[in-house]
Design a protein around this motif. Structure first.
Motif, short mmCIF file in Angstrom:
data_model
loop_
_atom_site.label_atom_id
_atom_site.label_comp_id
_atom_site.label_asym_id
_atom_site.label_seq_id
_atom_site.Cartn_x
_atom_site.Cartn_y
_atom_site.Cartn_z
N VAL C 139 1.51 35.16 125.43
CA VAL C 139 2.65 34.60 124.69
C VAL C 139 2.09 33.65 123.62
O VAL C 139 1.42 32.70 123.95
N PRO C 140 2.35 33.91 122.34
CA PRO C 140 1.82 33.00 121.31
C PRO C 140 2.40 31.61 121.50
O PRO C 140 3.58 31.47 121.84
N PRO C 141 1.59 30.55 121.31
CA PRO C 141 2.09 29.19 121.54
C PRO C 141 3.34 28.86 120.74
O PRO C 141 4.18 28.06 121.18
N VAL C 142 3.49 29.49 119.57
CA VAL C 142 4.66 29.20 118.74
C VAL C 142 5.94 29.60 119.45
O VAL C 142 6.98 28.96 119.30
N ALA C 143 5.84 30.66 120.27
CA ALA C 143 7.04 31.15 120.94
C ALA C 143 7.54 30.17 121.99
O ALA C 143 8.63 30.32 122.52
N TRP C 144 6.70 29.15 122.31
CA TRP C 144 7.13 28.14 123.27
C TRP C 144 8.09 27.13 122.64
O TRP C 144 8.71 26.34 123.36
N VAL C 145 8.18 27.13 121.32
CA VAL C 145 8.94 26.07 120.65
C VAL C 145 10.36 25.91 121.21
O VAL C 145 10.72 24.82 121.67
N PRO C 146 11.20 26.98 121.22
CA PRO C 146 12.57 26.77 121.70
C PRO C 146 12.62 26.29 123.14
O PRO C 146 13.39 25.37 123.47
N LEU C 147 11.77 26.87 124.00
CA LEU C 147 11.79 26.49 125.41
C LEU C 147 11.45 25.02 125.59
O LEU C 147 12.11 24.29 126.34
#
Lengths: 277, 292, 290, 282
Positions: C139-147
């Motif tokens: 999972v790219p770290p950027v995709a963690w933003v909303p979570l």
């Protein structure tokens, strides 16, 4: 010449079954031998025959599947005993195992300091002394990568001896050296053996080397590894380069070579075919 | 001669059945070997531990979210995510999101390969080209590719173009650098040997440099693919317009929290799949390496 | 004169010395010529490099004047940047980004290095943690933003958390790789010499995996910067990423480029600091390059 | 010497090679060769022996034409060496078989890049050579699938198919274990006796040099000079029995005496260098 009173090794019917993936492989089969205290014993065999495994069992890295190994009347390895590698049986490894992140001096005094047998100052003093005797004065503060491979081997042997081991286990220590460095190292090892009188177990694939150095040579066969022949070497000590051209040495070598050559060649070709599959 | 003592028993060792003397050693038939090997491969202690650890993660997640322990008050439970997954994955919307992101990735990535690999090869092959390009290239490299987002939005009139450009940029750096590294790692004796056999430059290029650099090129492509996914997600979140990243961000705004986690896992799965494709291509292109 | 053997010998020695001398002189000439050629080559290299840079700027200028008319020209960028850099408001952004990266990165290192080493050292720890890592790694770290925004109420925390996530996986996995790549015989040697498990951990495992750990840290630093910029653009207030995005919205295009350059320079400085620390701890490896 | 007339396996007259007063260095204070001169006779098997790092590989590089000497000259059949060429081939320390080509592709690589017809004569000769070193049946294997000894033999084949006038071998058996090495030596002797190619064989192993060669030159530690020329008059064809003959041991004794001193010197060179450095700085 000091003769050691301790360092007697007896192996009784030692076997090891190697079983990594549920498929039995018999690495060492039913080996029995004795090394008297203060003797120089060599094991010769083609690569992959289980000689290193045998040494690992004595050193306490592997548990034998069957049989026992006794050192000075204590059982140190059997299927039921917990592994106990320790400073009484120090190994010098095939590719060298000096800690590359420590200087030569730190490497040599690592053992005594960690065991707590000496204080830091004592260890350093002793290490300096031993290094000086071995002709390594002046490179105490070098990192191992900075010195030649022959010197690395010397340092490693020194590091082992500082711990006053009962037995010195040498696992093809001169394998990666070129011929001339090797001959210098042979001389060094012989001198050291004469001076300290430690029990030495030496592993090699070179019959010539084994006969030159040892009192007794065991020849091992390919898998399953077992001791096939024993050669008593009755060359006088101290030995040196001149020993290599004496009649007795040549006689011994010729007999040994002739006895081993055919079998080894067969094993070699079989191994080569297997490897290429 | 007493020098060599042939042990009487051990001399005819070939007749002795050494194996049967040892407890715990039995010679297996090939079928038994296969069976034992595969059983050990599946049901061993460490695999059980691995499964257990995954179970623990899910249970922890469940406990933490259902009990609403402080920072996790708004995080959806695994069950909610599961329900949402069942309802969302078969829809057209999900499919379109995947297609959009994938399309951008493959377009940008292909362009990066088409430009980056030849450039890397040229830089490794010709010293003048390297000296000309490399300093500028190196001084631009510390700028994270993500910070190119606003600039690329300025430069391109369409959002679509700017996203593809960003994907291209993300994959470009690792591909070029690894290609260059690969060319430089081709051993000198290969080239010396080929020269003395009378090779011409084109032989050296096609028979030595290219296959010698291939492993490194594929490493670069794998790394580049990872960065391409980072870029596509970031660009979609910032600049918008369909795609998995946009979908995830949109879910946050619409307060559809389970879908955020679903989006994350979908992105992860797609990224994994893309890398697997490259690995597979690599094995196909380098049969001599996948042998062992 | 031609009498005693000593005489003859000294004469021979003289001749040999003389020959050596002449050879040496000639040799020095050859050597001098060679060093001159090398110097010339280096000069040429530098000139080509500078030419490359100039070409880049020219292409940029031409592009900004023709096809991509919104792109600010190099000159515009420089003049505008000088003005912004003199503004204290700019340093607030720098401070915020730097703070987030440092806190996130240090936390990631403090947790990741020990965890990674334990994973490489102990089979049970490895088995219990690896599947989780495998699951989240792709999972790219950027995709963690909303979570992370959902998890943390405070925006500042969530941004630090994202930075942390970016560095954490790389640092941990590299530490594990380092621990696993240590030659088995080094451990065996340590046991042989009577080292206890704690001593082996401290004196063999840790120094042995340091090269790989530092590699992980360098990579992690890069990713931290990536993620912090992304997070600031998407959700942030203050920070260089926010500055870039805000300048875009306010149509202050030269500042976009300034923000980019600042991020690059800061990232480079961070990596350089890391490298110098690494060089100090990895002195024993220097011999490879020397 | 073993100068059989034009041979049907190599198909060319063997060449001769000479090095005259060569100097070479990597820079100030890093002299490698110091006035090295020796001659390799037509159709002879000549060995170069010296401690590791003494510049043996440099000699090979000079003769192969990869570098040029600072002074002095290298001659092949009386003509100065100018760049690498297919008339003299190098067998490298580590195998330089291309890992991405099968054994067969590797073998015919030379003829292919020279633009020769790959069917007919070339293929026949390749098969014959592969058979001669016992690799028949492995043609479609990649090098990584072969054992160390097999790779070295494949490399010999790859060199010989190009009909070189001279074969330069740079410690080709380094890194093999003693047994494999012994067997490889027997292979190379057999190949030499069948093809009659001129061979320059570099090794660090004295026994090896005496066992395989006709003449051995012993080099000093760096900077290398030729210290001694040893003519090995063991009969050919050479067999395993010669390894333990009286003459062999006599030669070995002579070689050991020559070399022992050098080996000691090379070993302590590091400490001396360090000492002198310390003196300089003091």
């Amino acid at each position: 010449m000091a003769k050691a009173k301790e360092g007697n090794v007896i192996a009784k019917h030692v076997s090891l079954v190697y079983d990594p993936l549920g498929v039995n492989v018999l690495a060492v089969a039913d080996c029995s031998f004795e090394i008297e205290a203060g003797a120089f014993m060599a094991i010769v065999g083609p690569s992959g025959c289980g000689k290193t495994t045998l040494l690992n069992m004595i050193a306490g890295f592997d548990t034998p599947t069957e049989g026992e190994i006794w050192v000075d009347g204590t059982c140190i390895a059997s299927p039921t005993i917990r592994l106990t590698p320790g400073p009484d049986r120090v190994v010098v490894f095939q590719h060298g195992a000096l800690f590359p992140w420590r200087t030569v001096l730190e490497n040599v005094c690592w053992g005594p300091i960690m065991q707590g047998t000496m204080t830091r100052e004592e260890a350093v003093e002793k290490a300096r002394e031993v290094l000086k005797i071995s002709g390594l004065e002046g490179c105490e503060n070098e990192y191992p990568m900075n010195i030649s491979s022959g010197m690395q081997r010397r340092v490693e042997i020194v590091r082992a001896l500082v711990n006053e081991p009962k037995i010195l286990l040498l696992d093809e220590p001169f394998r990666a050296l070129d011929a001339m460095t090797k001959s210098v190292m042979h001389q060094y090892l012989l001198d050291l053996f004469d001076a300290t009188g430690k029990t030495v177990m030496f592993i090699t694939h070179d019959l010539d080397e084994a006969i030159y150095l040892a009192d007794r040579v065991f020849v091992m066969t390919t898998r399953p590894g077992r001791l096939k022949q024993m050669i008593e070497v009755d060359l006088p000590r101290p030995r040196n380069m001149k020993t290599k051209v004496t009649d007795r040495y040549i006689e011994l070598r010729n007999e040994a070579l002739n006895a081993v050559h055919e079998e080894a060649r067969k094993a070699f070709e079989r191994g080569e075919r297997e490897m290429a599959k | 001669m007493e020098a060599i003592q042939m042990n009487k028993v051990e001399k005819n060792t070939d007749q002795v059945d050494w194996a049967s003397r040892i407890d715990g050693y039995t010679e297996h038939t090939p079928f038994q070997k296969f069976w034992r090997r595969s059983m050990r491969g599946i049901f061993n202690l460490s695999n059980l531990r691995r499964i257990l650890s995954l179970v623990i993660i899910v249970v922890l997640w469940h406990v933490v979210t259902t009990l609403k322990i402080p920072p996790f008050t708004r995080v959806p439970t695994p069950y909610e995510v599961w329900v949402d997954a069942l309802s969302f994955i078969p829809t057209m919307h999900c499919f379109m999101c995947v297609i959009f992101s994938m399309g951008r990735i493959y377009l940008g990535f292909t362009i990066a390969c088409l430009i980056g690999i030849p450039l890397g090869l040229m830089m490794g092959w010709n010293r003048v080209v390297k000296n000309f390009v490399f300093p500028t290239f190196e001084s631009l490299r510390p700028i994270p590719v993500i910070s190119w987002i606003p600039l690329s939005v300025i430069m391109f009139p369409l959002t679509e173009h700017s996203i593809v450009f960003l994907v291209f940029l993300g994959a470009f750096y690792p591909i070029v650098l690894n290609t260059l590294l690969g060319v430089e790692s081709v051993r000198a004796d290969y080239i010396q040997g080929a020269l003395s056999l009378g090779s011409k430059p084109r032989h050296i290029f096609f028979d030595l440099i290219l296959p010698g650099a291939l492993p490194s090129i594929f490493t670069g492509m794998t790394v580049g693919m990872g960065l391409a996914w980072v870029m596509v997600v970031a660009a979609e979140m910032v600049a918008g317009g369909y795609g998995l990243g946009y979908m995830t961000w949109e879910s946050y705004i619409l307060i559809a929290y389970p879908r955020i986690i679903l989006g994350m896992f979908t992105i992860g799965a797609c990224g994994y799949f893309s890398s697997a494709v490259i690995r597979h291509l690599g094995n196909k292109a380098m049969p001599w390496r996948s042998l062992f | 004169m031609a009498g005693s053997p000593q005489d003859r010998e000294s004469k021979e020695n003289f001749i040999i010395d003389h020959m050596r001398q002449s050879v040496k002189e000639e040799y020095e000439k050859v050597y001098w010529r060679r060093t001159q050629e090398q110097k010339k080559l280096k000069k040429k290299q530098a000139v080509t490099g500078i030419l490359g840079g100039i070409t880049f700027v020219v292409v940029w200028h031409v592009l900004s004047q023709t096809i991509i008319d919104k792109l600010p020209s190099p000159w515009e960028t420089v003049t505008q940047s000088v003005k912004t850099v003199l503004d204290p408001w700019y340093y607030k952004s720098v401070y915020h980004s730097l703070y987030r990266v440092i806190v996130g990165f240090c936390t990631a290192s403090a947790l990741g290095i020990p965890l990674g080493l334990m994973m490489g050292w102990n089979r049970i720890v490895r088995d219990m943690t690896m599947p989780g890592f495998e699951l989240f790694r792709s999972v790219p770290p950027v995709a963690w933003v909303p979570l992370s925004i959902i998890i943390f109420a405070h925006m500042e925390y969530s941004m630090i958390f994202i930075t942390f996530t970016g560095a954490f996986f790389v640092v941990t996995l590299n530490a594990k790789l380092g621990a696993e790549s240590i030659d088995q015989s080094l451990f065996r040697a340590a046991w042989c010499l009577g080292g206890s498990p704690r001593q082996v951990f401290r004196h063999v495992l840790l120094p042995g995996s340091l090269p790989s750990i530092f590699m992980g840290l360098a990579l992690g630093m890069g990713i931290s910067w990536q993620t912090v910029v992304a997070a600031e653009m998407i959700a942030g207030q203050y920070g260089l990423g926010y500055l870039a995005w805000e300048s875009y919205s306010l149509i202050r295009f030269p500042e976009v480029i300034l923000a980019m350059a600042s991020i690059g320079v800061l990232g480079y400085i961070c990596s350089a600091i890391l490298r110098s620390i690494a060089g100090k701890y990895l002195a024993w490896r220097k011999v490879y390059t020397a | 010497m073993n100068s059989s007339a034009k041979n049907n396996v190599t198909g060319v007259e063997p060449g001769e090679m000479e090095m005259r007063g060569c100097y070479y260095s990597f820079g100030e204070g890093k002299e490698v060769l110091d006035n090295v001169s020796f001659k390799v006779e037509k159709g002879s098997f000549t060995c170069l022996c010296g401690p590791s790092g003494c510049g043996k590989t440099t000699i090979i590089n000079l003769l192969a034409g990869y570098t040029t000497p600072d002074m002095g000259e290298c001659l092949i059949d009386g003509v100065p060496v100018q760049g690498p060429g297919a008339d003299r081939l190098v067998v490298f320390q580590e195998t330089a078989l291309l890992p991405w080509m099968t054994l067969w592709e590797n073998t015919i690589y030379g003829p292919r890049v020279q633009g020769k017809d790959l069917t007919g004569e070339v293929a026949d000769r390749a098969e014959e050579l592969i058979n001669m070193v016992g690799l028949t049946g492995f043609e479609e294997k990649y090098p990584s699938q072969l054992s160390g000894g097999m790779q070295r033999r494949a490399e010999l084949v790859r060199a010989l198919i190009n009909q070189p006038k001279v074969l330069l071998m740079d410690e080709p058996f380094r890194g093999l274990d003693a047994m494999t090495r012994q067997i490889m030596q027997e292979y190379i002797i057999q190949l030499f006796e069948q093809t009659g190619t001129t061979i320059l064989f570099v090794t660090a192993e004295l026994e090896e040099a005496i066992f395989v060669g006709d003449v051995a030159y012993f080099l000093t530690a760096r900077p290398a000079m030729v210290k001694k020329e040893l003519v090995i008059n063991l009969p050919r064809p050479r067999k395993f029995e010669h390894f333990s003959s009286r003459e062999f041991v006599e030669l070995q004794r002579e070689a050991i005496e020559t070399v022992d001193e050098e080996a000691q010197k090379a070993f302590s060179a590091f400490l001396k260098a360090k000492e002198s450095k310390a003196k300089q700085s003091a």
